[in-house]
Write an enzyme that holds these catalytic residues in place. Sequence first.
Site, PDB file in Angstrom:
ATOM      1  CG  ASN A   1       3.563  -8.651  17.449  1.00 34.43           C
ATOM      2  OD1 ASN A   1       3.397  -7.802  16.567  1.00 34.43           O
ATOM      3  ND2 ASN A   1       4.772  -9.068  17.813  1.00 34.43           N
TER       4      ASN A   1
ATOM      5  N   GLY B   1       7.138 -18.517  16.367  1.00 32.92           N
ATOM      6  CA  GLY B   1       6.919 -18.871  14.963  1.00 32.92           C
ATOM      7  C   GLY B   1       7.474 -20.238  14.581  1.00 32.92           C
TER       8      GLY B   1
ATOM      9  CE  LYS C   1       5.505 -12.060  15.780  1.00 34.21           C
ATOM     10  NZ  LYS C   1       6.378 -13.207  15.931  1.00 34.21           N
TER      11      LYS C   1
ATOM     12  CD  GLU D   1       9.533 -11.511  15.310  1.00 30.18           C
ATOM     13  OE1 GLU D   1       8.779 -10.575  15.008  1.00 30.18           O
ATOM     14  OE2 GLU D   1       9.123 -12.673  15.541  1.00 30.18           O
TER      15      GLU D   1
ATOM     16  CG  HIS E   1       8.849  -8.903  19.240  1.00 25.08           C
ATOM     17  ND1 HIS E   1       9.550  -9.778  18.457  1.00 25.08           N
ATOM     18  CD2 HIS E   1       7.694  -9.532  19.586  1.00 25.08           C
ATOM     19  CE1 HIS E   1       8.836 -10.901  18.319  1.00 25.08           C
ATOM     20  NE2 HIS E   1       7.706 -10.761  18.997  1.00 25.08           N
TER      21      HIS E   1
ATOM     22  CB  SER F   1       4.316 -21.713  19.093  1.00 22.60           C
ATOM     23  OG  SER F   1       5.316 -21.455  18.132  1.00 22.60           O
TER      24      SER F   1
ATOM     25  CD  GLU G   1       6.706 -12.523  22.451  1.00 22.31           C
ATOM     26  OE1 GLU G   1       5.566 -12.854  22.130  1.00 22.31           O
ATOM     27  OE2 GLU G   1       7.440 -11.827  21.728  1.00 22.31           O
TER      28      GLU G   1
HETATM   29  P1  13P Z   1       4.035 -16.699  17.325  1.00 25.24           P
HETATM   30  O1  13P Z   1       2.764 -16.776  18.131  1.00 25.24           O
HETATM   31  O2  13P Z   1       3.809 -16.624  15.851  1.00 25.24           O
HETATM   32  O3  13P Z   1       5.008 -17.773  17.730  1.00 25.24           O
HETATM   33  O4  13P Z   1       4.724 -15.296  17.708  1.00 25.24           O
HETATM   34  C1  13P Z   1       4.842 -14.943  19.039  1.00 25.24           C
HETATM   35  C2  13P Z   1       5.314 -13.540  19.101  1.00 25.24           C
HETATM   36  O5  13P Z   1       6.424 -13.235  18.757  1.00 25.24           O
HETATM   37  C3  13P Z   1       4.354 -12.522  19.582  1.00 25.24           C
HETATM   38  O6  13P Z   1       4.975 -11.313  19.791  1.00 25.24           O
END
Ligand code: 13P
Length: 251
Positions: free
Chosen positions: A9, A174, A11, A98, A96, A214, A168
Amino acid sequence: MRKKIVAGNWKMNTTVPEGVELAKAVVARSAEVPAGVGLIVATPFTHLCPVAGVVGGTRVELSAENCADKEKGAYTGEVSAAMVASTGAQWTILGHSERRQYYGETDEKLVEKVKLALANGLKVILCVGENLEEREAGRHFEVVKTQIENVLFQFTAEEMASIVVAYEPVWAIGTGKTATAGQAEEIHACIRQILAGHFGAQVADDTTILYGGSCKPSNAKELFAQPDIDGGLIGGAALKADDFIGIALSF
Ligand code: 13P
């Protein structure tokens, strides 16, 4: 039998030229990954067409990171599922954390999005997961169960064949704080049980459940060794082709 998948992803990262280079680098190393492992890159909307040109005809599949909850019309700034499908993308990520956290994405809206994605022939990576406060209050199972009931229970067993679940935990995204393999497996097994209770054992067994948060080459092996973890949804580490492929080599 459910499929193993590693999905990146991206982002809101990379310009179009950078994204094209990243996709090329992923394709270049994709032959190293065992054939049974699906590889997906999920890019910003602006990148879908050019990246489709790079991954088309290769084993790397293409995903959007979102799509609209409306079919078409006067919704300035939105991108419909039909538009995503018309780029050549086969997938979209939906729900997601976010998007839930910063853009007010509710389970109700998600039901509409999943419906439109499926109606347009897209497969869906549906994200679920608890935040830190919910985890610390011991409510993680309940939060994830409610998200699954609110969204996935609105679909049929047949439709579940086009849906992948990504667990997740928001506190692990992150932050560098990965859920331990044990913590992740516990929830993944619970998600499978919830699916079995509603759709039956076959659907539960056939549904791919990805871990995200992560995930990196150094911890993917232990996570992917868990019986109910079928791969990963990768954020930061997906921005480097070598790390992304390194993760895919961890099965
Ligand atoms: P990270 O791997 O940067 O923690 O992000 C995970 C994520 O949100 C994938 O959709």
